[in-house]
Design an enzyme around this catalytic site. Structure first.
Site, PDB file in Angstrom:
ATOM      1  N   GLU A 194      34.887  30.541  33.756  1.00  0.00           N
ATOM      2  CA  GLU A 194      33.844  30.752  34.765  1.00  0.00           C
ATOM      3  C   GLU A 194      33.751  32.255  34.982  1.00  0.00           C
ATOM      4  O   GLU A 194      34.610  32.836  35.646  1.00  0.00           O
ATOM      5  CB  GLU A 194      34.230  30.043  36.075  1.00  0.00           C
ATOM      6  CG  GLU A 194      34.402  28.539  35.965  1.00  0.00           C
ATOM      7  CD  GLU A 194      33.100  27.810  35.731  1.00  0.00           C
ATOM      8  OE1 GLU A 194      32.026  28.423  35.902  1.00  0.00           O
ATOM      9  OE2 GLU A 194      33.145  26.624  35.352  1.00  0.00           O
ATOM     10  N   CYS A 197      29.615  35.763  42.388  1.00  0.00           N
ATOM     11  CA  CYS A 197      29.251  35.565  40.981  1.00  0.00           C
ATOM     12  C   CYS A 197      27.855  34.983  40.866  1.00  0.00           C
ATOM     13  O   CYS A 197      27.127  35.291  39.926  1.00  0.00           O
ATOM     14  CB  CYS A 197      30.274  34.671  40.288  1.00  0.00           C
ATOM     15  SG  CYS A 197      30.529  33.087  41.091  1.00  0.00           S
TER      16      CYS A 197
HETATM   17  P1  NDP Z   1      39.064  39.880  36.686  1.00  0.00           P
HETATM   18  O1  NDP Z   1      38.562  39.404  35.379  1.00  0.00           O
HETATM   19  O2  NDP Z   1      39.439  41.287  36.830  1.00  0.00           O
HETATM   20  O3  NDP Z   1      40.365  39.053  37.116  1.00  0.00           O
HETATM   21  C1  NDP Z   1      40.360  37.652  37.239  1.00  0.00           C
HETATM   22  C2  NDP Z   1      41.779  37.149  37.208  1.00  0.00           C
HETATM   23  O4  NDP Z   1      42.311  37.372  35.899  1.00  0.00           O
HETATM   24  C3  NDP Z   1      42.709  37.868  38.175  1.00  0.00           C
HETATM   25  O5  NDP Z   1      43.647  36.952  38.687  1.00  0.00           O
HETATM   26  C4  NDP Z   1      43.368  38.877  37.280  1.00  0.00           C
HETATM   27  O6  NDP Z   1      44.587  39.333  37.768  1.00  0.00           O
HETATM   28  C5  NDP Z   1      43.555  38.077  36.020  1.00  0.00           C
HETATM   29  N1  NDP Z   1      43.776  38.838  34.801  1.00  0.00           N
HETATM   30  C6  NDP Z   1      43.564  40.152  34.579  1.00  0.00           C
HETATM   31  N2  NDP Z   1      43.867  40.464  33.283  1.00  0.00           N
HETATM   32  C7  NDP Z   1      44.276  39.318  32.695  1.00  0.00           C
HETATM   33  C8  NDP Z   1      44.699  38.975  31.381  1.00  0.00           C
HETATM   34  N3  NDP Z   1      44.766  39.869  30.396  1.00  0.00           N
HETATM   35  N4  NDP Z   1      45.015  37.696  31.110  1.00  0.00           N
HETATM   36  C9  NDP Z   1      44.925  36.753  32.081  1.00  0.00           C
HETATM   37  N5  NDP Z   1      44.527  37.010  33.351  1.00  0.00           N
HETATM   38  C10 NDP Z   1      44.210  38.280  33.656  1.00  0.00           C
HETATM   39  O7  NDP Z   1      37.980  39.459  37.765  1.00  0.00           O
HETATM   40  P2  NDP Z   1      37.953  39.796  39.311  1.00  0.00           P
HETATM   41  O8  NDP Z   1      39.199  39.298  39.957  1.00  0.00           O
HETATM   42  O9  NDP Z   1      37.603  41.241  39.472  1.00  0.00           O
HETATM   43  O10 NDP Z   1      36.761  38.879  39.831  1.00  0.00           O
HETATM   44  C11 NDP Z   1      35.432  39.282  39.791  1.00  0.00           C
HETATM   45  C12 NDP Z   1      34.739  38.630  38.616  1.00  0.00           C
HETATM   46  O11 NDP Z   1      34.863  37.229  38.730  1.00  0.00           O
HETATM   47  C13 NDP Z   1      33.237  38.904  38.608  1.00  0.00           C
HETATM   48  O12 NDP Z   1      32.820  39.155  37.294  1.00  0.00           O
HETATM   49  C14 NDP Z   1      32.647  37.594  39.098  1.00  0.00           C
HETATM   50  O13 NDP Z   1      31.335  37.359  38.673  1.00  0.00           O
HETATM   51  C15 NDP Z   1      33.603  36.615  38.501  1.00  0.00           C
HETATM   52  N6  NDP Z   1      33.535  35.339  39.215  1.00  0.00           N
HETATM   53  C16 NDP Z   1      33.016  34.260  38.562  1.00  0.00           C
HETATM   54  C17 NDP Z   1      32.870  33.056  39.222  1.00  0.00           C
HETATM   55  C18 NDP Z   1      32.340  31.855  38.530  1.00  0.00           C
HETATM   56  O14 NDP Z   1      32.594  30.764  39.012  1.00  0.00           O
HETATM   57  N7  NDP Z   1      31.625  31.968  37.428  1.00  0.00           N
HETATM   58  C19 NDP Z   1      33.247  32.920  40.631  1.00  0.00           C
HETATM   59  C20 NDP Z   1      33.796  34.104  41.201  1.00  0.00           C
HETATM   60  C21 NDP Z   1      33.921  35.269  40.505  1.00  0.00           C
HETATM   61  P3  NDP Z   1      44.628  40.669  38.664  1.00  0.00           P
HETATM   62  O15 NDP Z   1      43.638  40.493  39.772  1.00  0.00           O
HETATM   63  O16 NDP Z   1      46.000  40.681  39.153  1.00  0.00           O
HETATM   64  O17 NDP Z   1      44.257  41.793  37.745  1.00  0.00           O
END
Ligand code: NDP
Length: 496
Positions: free
Chosen positions: A242, A276
């Site tokens: 997502e 999002c």
């Molecule tokens: P990120 O992609 O930065 O992070 C998402 C999660 O992935 C966090 O828990 C992060 O940890 C973790 N993460 C980071 N690097 C890795 C890796 N290499 N492998 C596995 N996990 C990893 O997104 P954001 O947290 O900044 O969220 C914002 C984004 O989420 C926006 O693009 C938004 O559109 C999207 N989003 C989509 C939704 C949907 O349903 N389609 C709903 C809500 C948001 P850490 O934070 O510790 O770096």
């Protein structure tokens, strides 16, 4: 329940969760290393033997008890969400309310959707009884973002649990307290530890992908989603992704313009635009463009971002995103866009005041990339056809909104997205039975609804012979005449 920092003696590093409004440390959490994540997944696998073997009715009872606990603790959970994200308390309350509704739906409907059911065996296998059941995978790893730190991961957690899996949850490093609260609220109600928490940075999320989970449910940016998918490829671990969006609203000439303006401003600017499925682009047909801009501008100018619960929205939760917003504004203005509300000066970290841009060239980042800030691009189009073409032109395809009287459903039909709201905005998230997810760079797979339950299952098909046929089809003993006879029958029955 009070929010407490978890204690894990093996943790080598720690991370602070901060209040983005003032930088104050709220609590400290362990950074779980790969071995610790693997140990938690191994424990979750043991718990999955118990949880997955329970009858649906018993799992339903646990989840409904959790729903009740969430409802009773809604204000407390909302306060944790508000402190870690900086959003006003009432917005956090709305988020928590949506969570509760999804727990209710998943708990109540899992058995109906997933239990073994008969399917027609068809003509050639009329002597067989055929059936399908959707069985739990085992352990699901859920990786969540910070913008709706309760609602977005729970869209996976709740449906995975209702389908009979146990879950290991890695929240964003910005919102570990919300994860802790959710896990602690379920723990006393379940017979085993069905939901466990690992905290840390991206490396902890990466470790979860390769820790032996049976499926990964990821919500976050498209860039990280690609890393998750690559990490899972080695073990063919399935993923549901997502990701981000660049949702568009289309406003037709007969639309209720006041309602459309209200929806555009709320959809684009609530939660500081960090949604999002937030509205980032609006395509308005020429005949009503100027009036719509007046209405949107008046509403946007009235908004106050700030640190109190009376403000309309809070700060940018993730400090780095401020630079992205500034960059999109700068490049749009340099390319000839006009700011009718706000402008460059609107970016005053950690807050961004409302910005409404007109006439943004379609190749600008403010149109093609996720801005994730309170910036609304309003572009004039000749007609609905042009609006649809532009809305569909991007690489994302998450949600959309249409404001129109006569042609709303027709326009919705033509949009290449996972979800569309006609004459409202974002409302599909609140319909628990509707699948949620996108296409293209917005990801694939679905959470919520029946699709969201099946997403966390392996499909198990069985045929059982009811009686032997006088002629054998699938045997070396088959008579040479049988295949010819079969084709003859098929020609009569299917050849017309
Ligand atoms: P990120 O992609 O930065 O992070 C998402 C999660 O992935 C966090 O828990 C992060 O940890 C973790 N993460 C980071 N690097 C890795 C890796 N290499 N492998 C596995 N996990 C990893 O997104 P954001 O947290 O900044 O969220 C914002 C984004 O989420 C926006 O693009 C938004 O559109 C999207 N989003 C989509 C939704 C949907 O349903 N389609 C709903 C809500 C948001 P850490 O934070 O510790 O770096």
């Amino acid at each position: 329940m009070t929010q407490t920092a978890p204690v894990t003696t093996q943790a080598r590093e720690q991370l602070d969760s901060l209040d983005p409004r003032n930088g104050a440390v709220i609590a400290t959490y362990p950074v779980h290393a790969a071995e610790e994540v693997a140990a938690v997944v191994a424990a979750a696998r043991v718990a999955a033997q118990v949880w997955g073997a329970l009858p649906h009715a018993e799992r339903r009872a646990v989840l409904l008890a959790w729903r009740a606990a969430l409802a009773r603790g809604a204000d407390e959970l909302a306060r944790v969400v508000s402190r870690e994200t900086g959003k006003p308390l009432d917005d956090a309350r709305l988020e928590v309310s949506l969570v509760i509704d999804h727990v209710q739906w998943a708990a109540r409907n899992a058995e109906r959707v997933l239990r073994r059911h008969s399917v027609s065996p068809g003509l050639m296998m009329a002597n067989q009884r055929a059936s399908v059941e959707h069985k739990p995978f085992g352990v699901v790893g859920v990786i969540g973002p910070w913008n709706y730190p309760a609602f977005t991961p729970m869209g996976s957690i709740v449906y995975a649990l209702a389908a009979g899996n146990t879950v290991v949850f890695k929240p964003s490093e910005l919102t570990p307290g919300v994860g802790r609260w959710l896990v602690d609220s379920l723990a006393p109600l379940a017979p085993v530890d069905v939901l466990q928490l690992v905290t840390g940075h991206g490396a902890t999320g990466a470790a979860l992908c390769t820790a032996g989970v049976d499926k990964v449910a990821f919500t976050g940016s498209t860039t990280t989603a690609k890393k998750v998918m690559a990490a899972c490829a080695d073990t063919l671990t399935p993923v549901v992704l997502e990701c981000g969006g660049k949702d568009a609203m289309i406003v037709d000439a007969d639309a209720d313009l006041d309602a459309a303006a209200d929806a555009a401003v709320w959809g684009g600017m609530s939660n500081s635009g960090q949604t999002c499925i937030g509205m980032e682009r609006v395509y308005v047909v020429d005949a009503v463009h100027d009036r719509f801009v007046e209405l949107v501008s008046a509403r946007a100018r009235a908004l106050t971002p700030g640190a109190t619960d009376d403000d309309d929205y809070g700060p940018m939760t993730m400090a780095d995103q401020v630079d992205v917003v500034r960059g999109h504004l700068d490049s749009a203005l340099a390319a000839g866009a006009t700011a009718v509300v706000g402008g460059r000066e609107s970016v005053r970290a950690p807050y961004v005041d409302p910005v409404v841009l007109l006439g943004v060239p379609e190749d600008c980042a403010a149109v093609t990339e996720e801005t994730f800030g309170p910036v609304l691009v309003v572009n004039r189009v000749a007609d609905v056809d042009e609006a649809v073409e532009r809305a569909n032109a991007g690489r994302y395809g998450l949600g959309a909104s249409v404001f129109a009287k006569a042609r709303g459903a027709e326009i919705a039909e033509r949009l290449r997205v996972g979800m569309v709201a006609v004459n409202s905005v974002i409302s599909f998230t609140a319909v628990a039975e509707l699948p949620f997810g996108g296409v293209g760079d917005s990801g694939f797979g679905r959470i919520h609804g029946a699709d969201g339950l099946r997403e966390f299952t392996r499909t198990h098909a069985v045929v059982e012979q009811r009686f032997a046929l006088p002629v054998k089809l699938m045997s070396f003993d088959r008579s040479p005449r049988v295949a010819g006879l079969l084709v003859g029958v098929l020609k009569v029955l299917r050849g017309r």
